[in-house]
Design a protein around this motif. Structure first.
Motif, short mmCIF file in Angstrom:
data_model
loop_
_atom_site.label_atom_id
_atom_site.label_comp_id
_atom_site.label_asym_id
_atom_site.label_seq_id
_atom_site.Cartn_x
_atom_site.Cartn_y
_atom_site.Cartn_z
N MET A 60 2.65 2.57 19.69
CA MET A 60 2.59 1.41 19.33
C MET A 60 2.97 0.30 20.30
SD MET A 60 -0.40 1.54 19.21
CE MET A 60 -1.18 0.08 19.41
N TYR A 94 4.56 1.54 9.17
CA TYR A 94 4.84 -0.36 8.52
C TYR A 94 5.21 -0.96 9.52
CZ TYR A 94 3.42 -4.75 7.59
OH TYR A 94 3.50 -6.09 7.72
N TYR A 95 4.69 -1.67 11.23
CA TYR A 95 5.69 -2.47 12.15
C TYR A 95 4.95 -3.84 11.06
CZ TYR A 95 4.52 1.36 14.88
OH TYR A 95 5.04 2.71 16.18
N TYR A 98 5.27 -7.15 14.10
CA TYR A 98 3.40 -6.98 14.58
C TYR A 98 2.28 -6.46 13.98
CZ TYR A 98 7.26 -6.23 18.94
OH TYR A 98 7.81 -6.40 19.80
N TYR A 100 0.82 -3.41 12.58
CA TYR A 100 0.62 -2.10 13.07
C TYR A 100 1.04 -1.75 11.48
CZ TYR A 100 -0.07 -3.76 17.81
OH TYR A 100 -0.46 -4.44 18.54
N GLU A 102 0.35 2.54 11.59
CA GLU A 102 0.51 4.03 12.01
C GLU A 102 0.38 5.16 11.33
OE1 GLU A 102 1.58 5.20 16.72
OE2 GLU A 102 2.55 3.99 15.85
N TYR A 133 -9.80 -3.81 9.23
CA TYR A 133 -9.16 -4.30 10.22
C TYR A 133 -9.47 -2.94 10.85
CZ TYR A 133 -6.35 -5.79 5.65
OH TYR A 133 -5.28 -6.51 5.42
N ASN A 137 -5.77 1.11 18.26
CA ASN A 137 -4.92 3.29 19.05
C ASN A 137 -5.84 4.36 18.31
OD1 ASN A 137 -3.53 3.91 21.64
ND2 ASN A 137 -2.68 4.77 20.53
N CYS A 152 -4.08 3.96 14.92
CA CYS A 152 -3.64 2.62 15.19
C CYS A 152 -4.40 1.57 14.03
CB CYS A 152 -2.05 1.81 15.69
SG CYS A 152 -1.05 1.02 15.36
N GLU A 154 -4.59 -2.77 13.53
CA GLU A 154 -3.58 -4.03 13.73
C GLU A 154 -4.44 -5.28 12.41
OE1 GLU A 154 -5.29 -6.17 17.08
OE2 GLU A 154 -6.85 -6.01 17.01
N ASN A 155 -3.11 -6.02 12.45
CA ASN A 155 -3.10 -7.25 12.18
C ASN A 155 -2.87 -7.22 10.19
OD1 ASN A 155 -3.46 -9.17 14.08
ND2 ASN A 155 -6.04 -9.18 14.39
#
Length: 218
Positions: A60, A94-95, A98, A100, A102, A133, A137, A152, A154-155
């Motif tokens: 990501m 976990y990012y 950002y 994300y 994954e 969510y 990706n 992946c 997001e949010n």
């Protein structure tokens, strides 16, 4: 064996027929050949069924110059496979910066998808507050009897400070207003395309799920 521990050379019985020795030799080399074939098959199966590299890769932040400096956390989901191991989660990352999440997916295509190794499964991430969510990706691969995916969402906003590893009741006891704790639970449901009943539902994260920092893998 003599007194020095040396083995005597094999002595052939003078009465042993040529046919007997020939059959004995054929049997001996046949057993060697069978053993070789068995080992070759085992090595081949280990090679073709090895895990795909996409299970560990982080996709990501490919276009972010400081990706390796971004805080990346490994979420240690407690239940990471279904009852017979035909569906597994790998390297849940976990990012935090950002938002994300994954996730690596490994599935036995012969058992779950009628030997379909392609885009044959749907993945739905929800929380106990009714949020769903977006899947942003998906990377696919296959090997042996297994299909692989790296997906992946997001949010996603996981409050790691509310996790049991960080949240300290003593630190809030002196405050006039205790710090509100976010106890959101996240669940990943996996479906075979076209089915309304999930193959399995994983509790991906709650406040008792452990986590740790991990390195970015590109």
């Amino acid at each position: 064996m003599d007194y020095q521990g040396n083995y005597f050379p094999e002595e052939h019985d003078e009465n042993e027929s040529i046919i007997y020795r020939t059959v004995k030799g054929i049997f001996k080399w046949t057993m060697y050949g069978i053993s070789f074939v068995i080992y070759a098959i085992i090595i081949y199966m280990m090679f073709v069924n090895k895990d795909s590299k996409i299970l560990e890769r982080n996709y990501m932040l490919d276009n972010v110059s400081n990706a390796e400096e971004t805080a990346l956390y490994q979420i240690n989901t407690r239940v990471f496979m279904n009852d017979d191991g035909s569906l597994q989660l790998h390297n849940v990352n976990y990012y935090q910066e950002y938002g994300y999440v994954e996730i690596g997916i490994k599935f036995n295509a012969k058992k779950l998808t009628d030997s379909d190794y392609g885009d044959c499964l749907d993945y739905v991430l929800t929380d106990d507050k009714g949020n769903t969510y977006n899947l942003v990706n998906k990377v696919l691969d296959k090997g042996g009897r297994y299909g692989f995916a790296r997906i992946c969402f997001e949010n996603v906003s996981i409050d790691l400070d509310s996790n049991d590893l960080r949240y300290n009741l003593e630190s809030t006891s002196d405050s006039e207003k205790p710090i509100e704790r976010d106890e959101t639970t996240y669940e990943l449901s996996v479906y075979k395309k076209g089915d309304s009943k999930p193959i399995y539902e994983f509790k991906l994260y709650d406040i008792s799920t452990t986590f740790n920092k991990t390195d970015y893998n590109d």
